[in-house]
Write a protein that holds these residues in place. Structure first.
Motif, PDB file in Angstrom:
ATOM      1  N   ASN A   3       0.827  -1.215   0.000  1.00 60.59           N
ATOM      2  CA  ASN A   3       0.000   0.000   0.000  1.00 60.59           C
ATOM      3  C   ASN A   3       0.857   1.258   0.000  1.00 60.59           C
ATOM      4  O   ASN A   3       0.528   2.235  -0.665  1.00 60.59           O
ATOM      5  CB  ASN A   3      -0.929   0.011   1.216  1.00 60.59           C
ATOM      6  CG  ASN A   3      -2.023  -1.027   1.126  1.00 60.59           C
ATOM      7  OD1 ASN A   3      -2.347  -1.491   0.042  1.00 60.59           O
ATOM      8  ND2 ASN A   3      -2.574  -1.404   2.258  1.00 60.59           N
ATOM      9  N   LEU A   4       1.951   1.228   0.750  1.00 59.12           N
ATOM     10  CA  LEU A   4       2.844   2.376   0.801  1.00 59.12           C
ATOM     11  C   LEU A   4       3.536   2.588  -0.540  1.00 59.12           C
ATOM     12  O   LEU A   4       3.667   3.721  -1.008  1.00 59.12           O
ATOM     13  CB  LEU A   4       3.874   2.199   1.919  1.00 59.12           C
ATOM     14  CG  LEU A   4       4.673   3.413   2.332  1.00 59.12           C
ATOM     15  CD1 LEU A   4       3.757   4.554   2.747  1.00 59.12           C
ATOM     16  CD2 LEU A   4       5.601   3.063   3.465  1.00 59.12           C
ATOM     17  N   LYS A   6       2.350   1.740  -3.409  1.00 57.27           N
ATOM     18  CA  LYS A   6       1.316   2.217  -4.333  1.00 57.27           C
ATOM     19  C   LYS A   6       1.026   3.701  -4.081  1.00 57.27           C
ATOM     20  O   LYS A   6       0.897   4.482  -5.015  1.00 57.27           O
ATOM     21  CB  LYS A   6       0.058   1.380  -4.152  1.00 57.27           C
ATOM     22  CG  LYS A   6      -1.054   1.704  -5.093  1.00 57.27           C
ATOM     23  CD  LYS A   6      -2.235   0.778  -4.832  1.00 57.27           C
ATOM     24  CE  LYS A   6      -3.409   1.141  -5.706  1.00 57.27           C
ATOM     25  NZ  LYS A   6      -4.571   0.288  -5.409  1.00 57.27           N
ATOM     26  N   ARG A   7       0.933   4.079  -2.821  1.00 62.20           N
ATOM     27  CA  ARG A   7       0.639   5.468  -2.460  1.00 62.20           C
ATOM     28  C   ARG A   7       1.755   6.408  -2.878  1.00 62.20           C
ATOM     29  O   ARG A   7       1.513   7.538  -3.315  1.00 62.20           O
ATOM     30  CB  ARG A   7       0.422   5.546  -0.958  1.00 62.20           C
ATOM     31  CG  ARG A   7       0.041   6.901  -0.459  1.00 62.20           C
ATOM     32  CD  ARG A   7      -0.311   6.831   1.006  1.00 62.20           C
ATOM     33  NE  ARG A   7      -0.043   8.106   1.624  1.00 62.20           N
ATOM     34  CZ  ARG A   7       0.097   8.290   2.897  1.00 62.20           C
ATOM     35  NH1 ARG A   7       0.018   7.283   3.733  1.00 62.20           N
ATOM     36  NH2 ARG A   7       0.335   9.474   3.383  1.00 62.20           N
TER      37      ARG A   7
END
Length: 100
Positions: A3-4, A6-7
């Motif tokens: 997620n990190l 991707k962010r």
């Protein structure tokens, strides 16, 4: 971790590690430089109240941090990530006039 990545818009684990290394180097160095500046001006734990000491330390670290972040981000080839990050940080501190 996915997620990190991707962010932040990064693609590889190597790039992820490099970004964390830059953050680690930058944090340590900005605190060290601020400590040297404080000792140059004669401000230390023995002659200054601890609240004033840490307040001055934080006020010195905050403006130094984003500039060093851009410098080390450039050295490690991650300027595409760190320049917008630092610009946003400086604008939130009221120092956005450096980028006009």
């Amino acid at each position: 971790m996915g997620n990190l990545k991707k962010r932040w818009g990064i693609t590889s684990n190597f790039q992820f590690v490099i970004i964390f290394v830059v953050f680690a180097i930058n944090g340590s160095l900005s605190a060290k430089i601020s400590g040297f500046a404080m000792s140059y001006f004669g401000i230390n734990n023995e002659n200054t109240h601890w609240i004033l000491y840490y307040l001055v330390l934080i006020l010195l670290v905050l403006p130094i941090y984003p500039f060093l972040l851009m410098f080390f981000g450039y050295l490690f080839g991650q300027s595409k990530f760190f320049f917008p990050f630092s610009k946003k940080m400086l604008q939130s501190m009221g120092l956005g006039f450096f980028f006009r």
